[in-house]
Design a protein around this motif. Structure first.
Motif, PDB file in Angstrom:
ATOM      1  N   LEU A  80       0.755  -1.046  -0.102  1.00 58.56           N
ATOM      2  CA  LEU A  80      -0.010  -0.085   0.076  1.00 58.56           C
ATOM      3  C   LEU A  80       0.858   1.322   0.064  1.00 58.56           C
ATOM      4  CD1 LEU A  80      -2.908  -0.929   2.427  1.00 58.56           C
ATOM      5  CD2 LEU A  80      -3.012  -1.072  -0.079  1.00 58.56           C
ATOM      6  N   MET A  81       1.831   1.363   0.819  1.00 56.54           N
ATOM      7  CA  MET A  81       2.864   2.312   0.857  1.00 56.54           C
ATOM      8  C   MET A  81       3.345   2.479  -0.492  1.00 56.54           C
ATOM      9  SD  MET A  81       4.884   1.939   4.264  1.00 56.54           S
ATOM     10  CE  MET A  81       3.927   2.238   5.958  1.00 56.54           C
ATOM     11  N   LEU A  82       3.987   1.373  -0.945  1.00 60.23           N
ATOM     12  CA  LEU A  82       4.344   1.688  -2.464  1.00 60.23           C
ATOM     13  C   LEU A  82       3.356   1.949  -3.280  1.00 60.23           C
ATOM     14  CD1 LEU A  82       7.266   0.972  -4.096  1.00 60.23           C
ATOM     15  CD2 LEU A  82       6.437  -1.279  -4.393  1.00 60.23           C
ATOM     16  N   GLY A  83       2.315   1.785  -3.482  1.00 55.63           N
ATOM     17  CA  GLY A  83       1.295   2.068  -4.430  1.00 55.63           C
ATOM     18  C   GLY A  83       0.961   3.597  -4.150  1.00 55.63           C
ATOM     19  N   GLY A  84       0.824   4.072  -3.075  1.00 54.58           N
ATOM     20  CA  GLY A  84       0.841   5.451  -2.845  1.00 54.58           C
ATOM     21  C   GLY A  84       1.903   6.377  -3.005  1.00 54.58           C
ATOM     22  N   ALA A  85       2.930   5.627  -2.996  1.00 54.41           N
ATOM     23  CA  ALA A  85       4.243   6.342  -3.554  1.00 54.41           C
ATOM     24  C   ALA A  85       4.379   6.602  -5.161  1.00 54.41           C
ATOM     25  CB  ALA A  85       5.424   5.559  -2.912  1.00 54.41           C
ATOM     26  N   ILE A  86       3.929   5.553  -5.532  1.00 52.77           N
ATOM     27  CA  ILE A  86       3.897   5.591  -7.249  1.00 52.77           C
ATOM     28  C   ILE A  86       2.904   6.589  -7.632  1.00 52.77           C
ATOM     29  CG2 ILE A  86       3.117   4.362  -9.382  1.00 52.77           C
ATOM     30  CD1 ILE A  86       4.451   1.741  -7.892  1.00 52.77           C
ATOM     31  N   VAL A  87       1.757   6.589  -6.967  1.00 48.94           N
ATOM     32  CA  VAL A  87       0.803   7.728  -7.247  1.00 48.94           C
ATOM     33  C   VAL A  87       1.177   9.053  -6.996  1.00 48.94           C
ATOM     34  CG1 VAL A  87      -1.590   8.981  -6.762  1.00 48.94           C
ATOM     35  CG2 VAL A  87      -1.330   6.321  -6.910  1.00 48.94           C
ATOM     36  N   LEU A  88       2.005   9.331  -5.836  1.00 49.58           N
ATOM     37  CA  LEU A  88       2.643  10.792  -5.643  1.00 49.58           C
ATOM     38  C   LEU A  88       3.770  10.942  -6.676  1.00 49.58           C
ATOM     39  CD1 LEU A  88       2.892  12.945  -3.792  1.00 49.58           C
ATOM     40  CD2 LEU A  88       4.194  11.582  -2.181  1.00 49.58           C
ATOM     41  N   ALA A  89       4.366   9.905  -7.026  1.00 48.47           N
ATOM     42  CA  ALA A  89       5.533  10.022  -7.869  1.00 48.47           C
ATOM     43  C   ALA A  89       5.030  10.527  -9.490  1.00 48.47           C
ATOM     44  CB  ALA A  89       6.430   8.807  -7.923  1.00 48.47           C
ATOM     45  N   ALA A 136       2.876  24.377  -8.644  1.00 44.85           N
ATOM     46  CA  ALA A 136       3.725  23.138  -8.644  1.00 44.85           C
ATOM     47  C   ALA A 136       3.367  22.667  -6.874  1.00 44.85           C
ATOM     48  CB  ALA A 136       4.984  23.076  -9.024  1.00 44.85           C
ATOM     49  N   VAL A 137       3.736  23.441  -6.099  1.00 45.52           N
ATOM     50  CA  VAL A 137       3.738  22.962  -4.584  1.00 45.52           C
ATOM     51  C   VAL A 137       2.162  22.692  -4.200  1.00 45.52           C
ATOM     52  CG1 VAL A 137       3.898  23.800  -2.332  1.00 45.52           C
ATOM     53  CG2 VAL A 137       5.573  24.371  -4.017  1.00 45.52           C
ATOM     54  N   ALA A 138       1.166  23.370  -4.693  1.00 42.43           N
ATOM     55  CA  ALA A 138       0.020  23.046  -4.426  1.00 42.43           C
ATOM     56  C   ALA A 138      -0.653  21.712  -5.029  1.00 42.43           C
ATOM     57  CB  ALA A 138      -1.070  24.354  -4.798  1.00 42.43           C
ATOM     58  N   PHE A 139      -0.038  21.679  -6.280  1.00 43.32           N
ATOM     59  CA  PHE A 139      -0.113  20.283  -7.020  1.00 43.32           C
ATOM     60  C   PHE A 139       0.148  19.309  -6.296  1.00 43.32           C
ATOM     61  CE2 PHE A 139       0.760  17.642 -10.637  1.00 43.32           C
ATOM     62  CZ  PHE A 139      -0.417  17.088 -11.128  1.00 43.32           C
ATOM     63  N   ILE A 140       1.357  19.310  -5.843  1.00 42.36           N
ATOM     64  CA  ILE A 140       2.029  18.080  -5.313  1.00 42.36           C
ATOM     65  C   ILE A 140       1.505  17.682  -3.700  1.00 42.36           C
ATOM     66  CG2 ILE A 140       4.232  17.375  -4.107  1.00 42.36           C
ATOM     67  CD1 ILE A 140       5.734  18.913  -6.576  1.00 42.36           C
ATOM     68  N   ALA A 141       1.020  18.891  -3.065  1.00 41.91           N
ATOM     69  CA  ALA A 141       0.310  18.950  -1.708  1.00 41.91           C
ATOM     70  C   ALA A 141      -0.840  17.968  -2.070  1.00 41.91           C
ATOM     71  CB  ALA A 141       0.119  20.202  -1.252  1.00 41.91           C
ATOM     72  N   LEU A 142      -1.835  18.300  -3.103  1.00 43.97           N
ATOM     73  CA  LEU A 142      -2.933  17.567  -3.409  1.00 43.97           C
ATOM     74  C   LEU A 142      -2.679  16.272  -3.853  1.00 43.97           C
ATOM     75  CD1 LEU A 142      -5.987  17.939  -3.496  1.00 43.97           C
ATOM     76  CD2 LEU A 142      -5.749  18.657  -5.935  1.00 43.97           C
TER      77      LEU A 142
END
Length: 263
Positions: A80-89, A136-142
């Protein structure tokens, strides 16, 4: 709705077709994408190497459990952590690439605008670095919030293993489409609220474009080669929405004038 979704997918394919018309601008678009991709990949590899230690740290409650339940629980949480990290990436890659490569992608945007007809807005190049950085910061935070939500959805009994990846592709795809279409609207002075209203009737098309882009990003090296095409396709999508609005406005104006003309 399905036709609109497929129209969004075809819009990305039209973006890939822009390689034939403007190969120079598209090749330049690979440079910032490659740089940011390497940085994001290093982060994902570091996470993957550290993941076993992180999952052990995050699950002290499983320390006394009988095997294989402790290992299964930690493996599931790690996935789950890796999946969330891929989305965030994917979100981080898009935000940083658009920020770092703005001069390169501006050339693609201008080329597409000219190709579609009409002069691009004069203030299209005046968005500014700090405004782009803030976006970009707001987009990454979302994206962080979305990745957390995707990770939590994986904990849903029975369906979590399927729900999490599907939700991740859909939500991250929608975010990507929103961010990529930004310049075409912002250059015309269209606020986020007005853009949201304009895109409300084009949700399926926007989603189709975003999901197709996200799936291409998940292919090895796909993000690098997809990014220039995604910028081109997003400009085409935004122009399609704006052109439809212009046609509707003209039709209404003609109708009102026709009704006001004495018979």
């Amino acid at each position: 709705m399905i036709q609109r979704f497929l129209l969004g997918v075809r819009t990305l394919l039209r973006g890939f077709g822009f390689w034939r018309r403007q190969p120079g601008a598209m090749l330049l678009g690979l440079v910032p994408a490659a740089i940011v991709w390497v940085v994001v990949l290093i982060g994902l590899v570091a996470l993957g190497v550290s993941l076993p230690s992180i999952t052990v740290w995050a699950t002290p409650f499983a320390a006394g459990w009988v095997e294989p339940w402790a290992s299964l629980t930690r493996t599931a949480i790690g996935a789950l952590m890796l999946g969330g990290a891929i989305v965030l990436a994917a979100v981080t890659f898009t935000g940083l690439t658009l920020l770092v490569g703005d001069p390169f992608y501006e050339r693609i945007w201008l080329a597409v605008e000219h190709d579609l007809g009409g002069e691009p807005p004069e203030n299209g190049a005046g968005i500014g670095f700090w405004r782009s950085a803030g976006d970009a910061v707001a987009f990454i935070a979302l994206g962080v919030l979305v990745s957390i939500g995707v990770g939590l959805s994986g904990l849903v009994p029975l369906i979590g293993g399927v729900l999490a990846p599907v939700l991740g592709v859909v939500l991250s795809g929608r975010l990507l489409a929103w961010e990529l279409t930004g310049r075409a609207f912002e250059s015309r002075g269209i606020s986020s609220g007005e853009r949201r209203a304009l895109l409300r009737s084009h949700r399926a098309r926007l989603l189709g474009f975003g999901v197709a882009t996200q799936l291409c990003f998940m292919v090895p090296l796909g993000a690098i080669f997809t990014m220039p095409a995604a910028v081109a396709g997003a400009t085409m999508l935004a122009r399609g929405v704006l052109d439809e609005r212009a046609v509707r406005a003209k039709t209404m104006t003609d109708s009102v004038q026709s009704g006001a003309t004495p018979s």
